[in-house]
Design a protein around this motif. Structure first.
Motif, PDB file in Angstrom:
ATOM      1  N   GLY A 185      -1.711   3.343  68.020  1.00  0.00           N
ATOM      2  CA  GLY A 185      -2.350   4.093  66.944  1.00  0.00           C
ATOM      3  C   GLY A 185      -1.625   3.963  65.621  1.00  0.00           C
ATOM      4  O   GLY A 185      -0.393   4.078  65.565  1.00  0.00           O
ATOM      5  N   ASP A 186      -2.388   3.745  64.531  1.00  0.00           N
ATOM      6  CA  ASP A 186      -1.775   3.627  63.203  1.00  0.00           C
ATOM      7  C   ASP A 186      -1.100   4.920  62.768  1.00  0.00           C
ATOM      8  O   ASP A 186      -0.185   4.905  61.947  1.00  0.00           O
ATOM      9  CB  ASP A 186      -2.830   3.241  62.158  1.00  0.00           C
ATOM     10  CG  ASP A 186      -3.297   1.805  62.327  1.00  0.00           C
ATOM     11  OD1 ASP A 186      -2.602   1.040  63.026  1.00  0.00           O
ATOM     12  OD2 ASP A 186      -4.357   1.458  61.774  1.00  0.00           O
ATOM     13  N   GLU A 187      -1.580   6.056  63.307  1.00  0.00           N
ATOM     14  CA  GLU A 187      -1.025   7.349  62.919  1.00  0.00           C
ATOM     15  C   GLU A 187       0.035   7.833  63.901  1.00  0.00           C
ATOM     16  O   GLU A 187       0.443   8.996  63.870  1.00  0.00           O
ATOM     17  CB  GLU A 187      -2.143   8.390  62.783  1.00  0.00           C
ATOM     18  CG  GLU A 187      -2.698   8.953  64.067  1.00  0.00           C
ATOM     19  CD  GLU A 187      -3.623   8.012  64.813  1.00  0.00           C
ATOM     20  OE1 GLU A 187      -4.244   8.452  65.784  1.00  0.00           O
ATOM     21  OE2 GLU A 187      -3.724   6.821  64.446  1.00  0.00           O
ATOM     22  N   HIS A 188       0.516   6.921  64.758  1.00  0.00           N
ATOM     23  CA  HIS A 188       1.571   7.258  65.718  1.00  0.00           C
ATOM     24  C   HIS A 188       2.885   6.688  65.196  1.00  0.00           C
ATOM     25  O   HIS A 188       3.076   5.478  65.145  1.00  0.00           O
ATOM     26  CB  HIS A 188       1.263   6.681  67.101  1.00  0.00           C
ATOM     27  CG  HIS A 188      -0.011   7.206  67.690  1.00  0.00           C
ATOM     28  ND1 HIS A 188      -0.576   6.676  68.831  1.00  0.00           N
ATOM     29  CD2 HIS A 188      -0.829   8.216  67.304  1.00  0.00           C
ATOM     30  CE1 HIS A 188      -1.688   7.333  69.119  1.00  0.00           C
ATOM     31  NE2 HIS A 188      -1.863   8.269  68.199  1.00  0.00           N
ATOM     32  N   GLY A 189       3.813   7.567  64.796  1.00  0.00           N
ATOM     33  CA  GLY A 189       5.070   7.127  64.209  1.00  0.00           C
ATOM     34  C   GLY A 189       6.085   6.691  65.254  1.00  0.00           C
ATOM     35  O   GLY A 189       5.812   6.637  66.461  1.00  0.00           O
ATOM     36  N   LEU A 190       7.305   6.400  64.780  1.00  0.00           N
ATOM     37  CA  LEU A 190       8.352   5.899  65.668  1.00  0.00           C
ATOM     38  C   LEU A 190       8.812   6.939  66.675  1.00  0.00           C
ATOM     39  O   LEU A 190       9.089   6.634  67.824  1.00  0.00           O
ATOM     40  CB  LEU A 190       9.566   5.443  64.840  1.00  0.00           C
ATOM     41  CG  LEU A 190       9.552   4.023  64.263  1.00  0.00           C
ATOM     42  CD1 LEU A 190      10.849   3.775  63.516  1.00  0.00           C
ATOM     43  CD2 LEU A 190       9.378   2.985  65.357  1.00  0.00           C
ATOM     44  N   GLY A 191       8.976   8.190  66.214  1.00  0.00           N
ATOM     45  CA  GLY A 191       9.542   9.217  67.083  1.00  0.00           C
ATOM     46  C   GLY A 191      11.038   9.123  67.186  1.00  0.00           C
ATOM     47  O   GLY A 191      11.635   9.506  68.200  1.00  0.00           O
ATOM     48  N   LEU A 192      11.688   8.602  66.132  1.00  0.00           N
ATOM     49  CA  LEU A 192      13.139   8.468  66.082  1.00  0.00           C
ATOM     50  C   LEU A 192      13.673   9.114  64.813  1.00  0.00           C
ATOM     51  O   LEU A 192      13.046   9.036  63.753  1.00  0.00           O
ATOM     52  CB  LEU A 192      13.569   6.998  66.099  1.00  0.00           C
ATOM     53  CG  LEU A 192      13.476   6.230  67.410  1.00  0.00           C
ATOM     54  CD1 LEU A 192      13.868   4.778  67.173  1.00  0.00           C
ATOM     55  CD2 LEU A 192      14.366   6.838  68.484  1.00  0.00           C
ATOM     56  N   SER A 193      14.845   9.710  64.918  1.00  0.00           N
ATOM     57  CA  SER A 193      15.542  10.252  63.756  1.00  0.00           C
ATOM     58  C   SER A 193      16.701   9.333  63.404  1.00  0.00           C
ATOM     59  O   SER A 193      17.326   8.727  64.288  1.00  0.00           O
ATOM     60  CB  SER A 193      16.064  11.661  64.059  1.00  0.00           C
ATOM     61  OG  SER A 193      16.998  12.077  63.086  1.00  0.00           O
ATOM     62  N   ALA A 194      17.015   9.226  62.104  1.00  0.00           N
ATOM     63  CA  ALA A 194      18.156   8.418  61.668  1.00  0.00           C
ATOM     64  C   ALA A 194      19.475   9.018  62.129  1.00  0.00           C
ATOM     65  O   ALA A 194      20.491   8.321  62.194  1.00  0.00           O
ATOM     66  CB  ALA A 194      18.144   8.280  60.146  1.00  0.00           C
ATOM     67  N   SER A 195      19.465  10.305  62.449  1.00  0.00           N
ATOM     68  CA  SER A 195      20.678  10.976  62.917  1.00  0.00           C
ATOM     69  C   SER A 195      21.167  10.340  64.219  1.00  0.00           C
ATOM     70  O   SER A 195      20.423  10.202  65.180  1.00  0.00           O
ATOM     71  CB  SER A 195      20.390  12.464  63.139  1.00  0.00           C
ATOM     72  OG  SER A 195      21.479  13.106  63.760  1.00  0.00           O
ATOM     73  N   GLY A 196      22.434   9.946  64.250  1.00  0.00           N
ATOM     74  CA  GLY A 196      22.994   9.358  65.455  1.00  0.00           C
ATOM     75  C   GLY A 196      22.678   7.895  65.646  1.00  0.00           C
ATOM     76  O   GLY A 196      22.973   7.329  66.707  1.00  0.00           O
ATOM     77  N   ILE A 197      22.085   7.250  64.643  1.00  0.00           N
ATOM     78  CA  ILE A 197      21.843   5.806  64.689  1.00  0.00           C
ATOM     79  C   ILE A 197      22.785   5.143  63.686  1.00  0.00           C
ATOM     80  O   ILE A 197      22.870   5.557  62.532  1.00  0.00           O
ATOM     81  CB  ILE A 197      20.378   5.470  64.363  1.00  0.00           C
ATOM     82  CG1 ILE A 197      19.477   5.999  65.484  1.00  0.00           C
ATOM     83  CG2 ILE A 197      20.188   3.967  64.199  1.00  0.00           C
ATOM     84  CD1 ILE A 197      17.999   5.755  65.251  1.00  0.00           C
ATOM     85  N   GLU A 198      23.498   4.137  64.133  1.00  0.00           N
ATOM     86  CA  GLU A 198      24.500   3.500  63.283  1.00  0.00           C
ATOM     87  C   GLU A 198      23.923   2.397  62.412  1.00  0.00           C
ATOM     88  O   GLU A 198      24.250   2.291  61.233  1.00  0.00           O
ATOM     89  CB  GLU A 198      25.626   2.930  64.141  1.00  0.00           C
ATOM     90  CG  GLU A 198      26.750   2.304  63.329  1.00  0.00           C
ATOM     91  CD  GLU A 198      27.927   1.935  64.186  1.00  0.00           C
ATOM     92  OE1 GLU A 198      28.091   0.731  64.469  1.00  0.00           O
ATOM     93  OE2 GLU A 198      28.689   2.840  64.570  1.00  0.00           O
ATOM     94  N   SER A 199      23.068   1.554  62.990  1.00  0.00           N
ATOM     95  CA  SER A 199      22.551   0.409  62.242  1.00  0.00           C
ATOM     96  C   SER A 199      21.238  -0.051  62.847  1.00  0.00           C
ATOM     97  O   SER A 199      20.844   0.376  63.938  1.00  0.00           O
ATOM     98  CB  SER A 199      23.566  -0.749  62.246  1.00  0.00           C
ATOM     99  OG  SER A 199      23.804  -1.196  63.568  1.00  0.00           O
ATOM    100  N   VAL A 200      20.565  -0.926  62.117  1.00  0.00           N
ATOM    101  CA  VAL A 200      19.308  -1.487  62.596  1.00  0.00           C
ATOM    102  C   VAL A 200      19.360  -2.996  62.430  1.00  0.00           C
ATOM    103  O   VAL A 200      19.899  -3.514  61.444  1.00  0.00           O
ATOM    104  CB  VAL A 200      18.093  -0.896  61.838  1.00  0.00           C
ATOM    105  CG1 VAL A 200      18.194  -1.132  60.340  1.00  0.00           C
ATOM    106  CG2 VAL A 200      16.782  -1.483  62.367  1.00  0.00           C
TER     107      VAL A 200
END
Length: 734
Positions: A185-200
């Motif tokens: 779905g186009d209106e379904h986001g990632l469901g992830l927060s930047a908190s606790g993520i170091e890099s992408v």
């Protein structure tokens, strides 16, 4: 369960039996002066430490056999050294002053090489860098990477687009496991927060060799934050304020590594009110509240390491519609989405004398509710996914490294709401692959093959001929794929890469089975049970020039997709909704990215970066593909400085991003005019009572430009994107 408990017990027993394997050394300048705070990264078990005041470092739980050390300090050259810990227990380094850029270790590819040794160009950026630029959300920050865009719904929903491909064509990994959250779905986001993520890390192009079905367009690989160094503990606090949405984002973390054991916890609360457009009006019900909690526990010795992590994310967000009566301030109104995401992962590495076994096991639970009012849950889907990824790294033989692996998942979708978008279903995946990497001098060749099988079963629902009827299906999809890459240093400063790869994507449930109104897109959608695999072939060419004061890169790609699946209007209407159906046609996407980085001598503190990115997508009948981002020209001028002994790594930056008009649109899209956005930033780091504090102040869309992104889902309603936004952020480390 008994077998699982037995395995955990066995690991604990072996941790007591095995002794420590110590690796130590000293790092100095070319004048034999000790260097403090030099970062040393042990690639094989993702461990890290820093040198003390005398330039000494030590690892107590070094894996047996061949390991890779990466040594770096801002303002000095970076060094990478391969050693055998069975033969060497001490290694020293001498670093020269240099303005070279950090050559990151790439985790998302097979052999975890540093970027300059990798056959595939992979974009890497830290979350701290994204936050310094004033990114309000994780996806908002990722779009600063060339070739990456997002399909957005206000400020709280963003779906990744890599070189014009999105939805199920882009795979997202977090905590080392595949993230499954109804991404059709186009209106379904990632469901992830930047908190606790170091890099992408971003792989642009087919990565089916490593990640199986759906990685036809690329991969977003989010690396979780590292544990504290040995015998160290840290308290971390991040606070961010946004003027436009009167938003606040608070993150608190604690991590401790007292011995072989490692612990961390991170909690985040993010609240945003309705965003304001340049006219001063607010877009009602674009508000959101996000809660995020992360735990981690790990153990490592010289023979194995294990890491168990859990992430809970709850997102409560409003969906803007006409005639919504405004009330309250931050609490989302109806209609809205209420989404719970649970991620449980277990990474296990076992080190042998010259080889390694690595396994990732994961469980994700996506609980999605879409509510029309307080008494009706219109849509309620529960998606449960168990996954595994096991790889064996053979001993190196004559500069040849080889990996074999198996991957798979078992997934169930269940419906509990008044409406159904997709039926109850079970999906089973299995894949196996082999890949090898051969290095000689400054050349690298990497090649691999893979086989995948997907079984998809659904249940019958509803009455034949009526809306919401789903006929039971039992389908199987198979595919063989390959990847071949070559990297060479044409000169000491010039690197070239060429990659050939195939990929595939099995049709998703929505494409196969849809029969009803999709409220998120306001259209009646009809699936097609006869859809075939999407099968693609891409050629990707990369050329880089890098010296101390000037960098240049150019990436070009051509991506041919057989049986490309897309939705097309039929011209009919059902219940006042236009009817769309899923069809297939061959398609091609082509384009690329190019950019420069100038930091002229003797003005080494001054940096100018500029990049241009473009993509064109066409069907075989010459019609344009939908949801292709407009071409972009991004410019950034940054000055770095320090003030006495109190302000370190200070910076002032200005960004001017020009988005070209998008006239190459599908038959149900409208054209988008061009626009320019101007951002300004200021920040740095300083010590307060021996504690390190970082801060940044950013002005986004500083001139309050009225514009609508081509990939905004609110574009059809003529709703502009956010106006001027001032973002203030602090990062405390104790």
């Amino acid at each position: 369960m008994n077998k699982f408990l037995y395995l955990i017990g066995l690991l604990l027993v072996t941790s007591i039996i095995y002794s420590q394997n110590i690796l130590k050394g000293n790092i100095t300048t070319n004048k034999n002066e000790p260097l403090q705070n030099v970062a040393i990264h042990l690639v094989e078990n993702n461990d890290h430490t820093e040198t003390d005041i005398n330039g000494n470092y030590q690892f107590k739980n070094t894996p047996k056999g061949n390991v890779t050390l990466v040594v770096y300090l801002y303002g000095y050259e970076q060094k990478t050294q391969k050693i055998n810990t069975s033969e060497t227990t001490e290694i020293n380094f001498t670093l020269n002053e240099s303005e070279q850029h950090l050559d990151e270790v790439i985790v998302s590819t097979s052999f975890n090489k540093i970027q300059s040794q990798n056959v595939m160009k992979v974009e890497h950026t830290s979350v701290n860098e994204l936050q310094e630029k004033g990114a309000v959300s994780l996806m908002d920050g990722v779009t600063s990477i060339p070739g990456v865009s997002q399909i957005s719904t206000g400020t709280s929903i963003g779906k990744p687009v890599i070189r014009g491909l999105s939805s199920n064509r882009v795979v997202t990994y977090a905590q080392g496991i595949r993230l499954e959250n109804q991404q059709f779905g186009d209106e379904h986001g990632l469901g992830l927060s930047a908190s606790g993520i170091e890099s992408v890390e971003v792989i642009k192009g087919p990565a089916s060799l490593l990640y199986g079905s759906d990685a036809i367009g690329g991969v977003l690989y989010f690396n979780p934050e590292k544990y504290a160094s040995l015998e160290d503990s840290k308290v971390l606090l991040i606070q961010q304020f946004s003027s436009n949405t009167q938003g606040t984002n608070t993150s608190f973390g604690y991590k401790n590594t007292p011995s072989n054991w490692k612990f961390l916890i991170r909690a985040n609360y993010n609240s945003q009110a309705d965003y304001k457009i340049p006219s001063g009006n607010k877009i009602i019900n674009t508000r959101s509240i996000e809660k995020d909690l992360k735990y981690g526990i790990g153990y490592a010795n010289s023979h194995f390491s294990t890491d168990v992590r859990y992430n809970y994310n709850n997102l409560n967000l409003g969906l803007p519609e006409e005639d919504i009566e405004n009330s309250g301030f931050r609490n989302p109104l109806y209609p809205k989405q209420d989404i719970d995401n649970h991620l449980l992962s277990w990474n296990q590495k076992v080190f042998f004398k010259n080889s390694k076994l690595e396994a990732d096991f994961g469980y994700t639970f996506n609980n999605r509710k879409e509510l029309e009012d307080a008494e009706e849950i219109a849509l309620h889907m529960k998606l449960k996914t168990a996954s595994y990824n096991v790889k064996y790294f053979f001993p190196k033989w004559k500069n040849i490294e080889t990996i074999i692996g198996v991957q798979g998942m078992h997934q169930t979708n269940s419906n509990f709401g008044e409406e159904l978008l997709i039926p109850d279903a079970t999906v089973k995946d299995f894949g196996s692959f082999i890949t090898s990497n051969y290095e000689w001098k400054s050349n690298v060749i990497q090649a691999g093959i893979r086989f995948d099988n997907r079984n998809l079963n659904t249940s019958t629902h509803g009455i034949f001929g009526n809306e919401g009827y789903f006929e039971a299906i039992d389908k199987q999809f198979n595919s063989f794929n390959f990847a071949l890459g070559y990297k060479t240093n044409i000169t000491e400063k010039i690197i070239s890469r060429i990659n050939l790869a195939s990929g595939f994507r099995a049709p998703n449930l929505a494409e196969l089975t849809s029969n009803g109104v999709h409220e998120g897109s306001n259209r009646y959608e009809i699936g097609n049970q006869n859809l075939k695999n999407e099968q693609n072939f891409q050629i990707d060419v990369n050329l880089e020039y890098d010296n101390e004061h000037f960098d240049f890169f150019i990436n070009g790609f051509y991506n041919h997709i057989k049986n490309y699946i897309y939705i097309s209007p039929t011209g009919n209407m059902i219940d006042d909704n236009f009817v769309f159906e899923y069809v297939q046609n061959n398609a091609a996407l082509y384009g690329g990215e190019t950019g420069i980085h100038i930091h002229p001598h003797p003005l080494d503190w001054l940096h100018y970066t500029s990049s241009f990115e473009m993509v064109i997508g066409k069907q075989e009948n010459n019609n344009y593909l939908p949801l292709i981002p407009a071409n972009q020209w991004k410019n950034n001028l940054k000055a770095e400085f320090k003030l006495g002994n109190w302000l370190k790594k200070g910076f002032i930056s200005s960004q001017i991003n020009y988005n070209f008009q998008q006239n190459n649109v599908s038959n149900f899209e409208t054209k988008t005019p061009d626009y320019t956005l101007v951002n300004l930033g200021f920040g740095g780091k300083f010590n307060w009572n021996k504690n390190l504090i970082s801060f940044s102040l950013n002005g986004q869309n500083l001139f309050n430009k009225t514009y609508i992104s081509h990939l905004s889902r609110l574009k059809a309603d003529g709703i502009p994107n956010m106006g001027r936004n001032i973002v203030l952020g602090f990062n405390f480390e104790f």
